[in-house]
Motif scaffolding. Structure first.
Motif: not given
Length: 200
Positions: A50-70
């Motif tokens: 799930k981590l590998r498939r669903e993790i995103q990167y924050c569109q603002q700061c590039h931190n890991v995130a569950d959505q568009e923004l961390c």
């Protein structure tokens, strides 16, 4: 190392590919998982997938995130007028653990290193400049490793930030607690003296 089972061998090979995990530790982990409750092992496997498939990167700061923004960028208690520039996601965690910083972050995704083929175009410098231009923060703090590569990266980005009315600072550098002066390099010692602070 000889294994009684090909499946154990494959598990050890997979686990030992992780950073800091040698063959012996990998074997211990594989045997632990084998003895564990099947549901517990499956939960671990599912969470990693799930981590590998669903993790995103924050569109603002590039931190890991569950959505568009961390969760840090959307935290209303964070001060958006201060941005701390770090090399990687682990650095954010290290700074957050201190509990001393209240601003936002920007993850570069590395530092400039010609020897390793990492140039400015490989980093998220353009995104940082875009943030500075649009959000007009009052301060950019550079929390990069005190190495030649770190200083090169700082120098390069600082030049790019010159047109903007933003204060540029770096984290303090000095002699670590518990170290001896005779073993401290000249640059660190010089910086420690130059950046000395009042005693009480």
């Amino acid at each position: 190392m000889t294994y009684a089972s090909k499946l154990i061998e494959e598990a050890v090979e997979a686990l030992s590919a992780l950073p800091g995990i040698g063959k012996k530790t990998a074997l211990r982990l594989a045997l632990f998982l084998l003895k564990s409750n099947e549901a517990q092992t499956e939960q671990l496997a599912t969470s990693l997938q799930k981590l590998r498939r669903e993790i995103q990167y924050c569109q603002q700061c590039h931190n890991v995130a569950d959505q568009e923004l961390c969760s840090i960028c959307t935290n209303p208690h964070k001060d958006p007028s201060v941005i701390c520039v770090v090399e990687n996601i682990q650095d954010i965690i290290a700074v957050e653990i201190t509990g001393q910083y209240r601003g936002l972050y920007h993850v570069l995704g590395g530092i400039i290193s010609p020897m390793e083929g990492i140039g400015p175009e490989s980093l998220t410098i353009d995104t940082l400049l875009h943030r500075v231009e649009n959000l007009t923060p009052r301060e950019i703090i550079f929390a990069l490793s005190p190495t030649i590569e770190g200083d090169t990266t700082l120098f390069y980005i600082a030049k790019k930030l010159k047109p903007y009315p933003v204060r540029i600072t770096t984290i303090a550098r000095g002699v670590a607690i518990g170290s001896q002066l005779e073993y401290t390099d000249e640059v660190t010692l010089a910086r420690s003296i130059a950046a000395r602070t009042p005693y009480q």
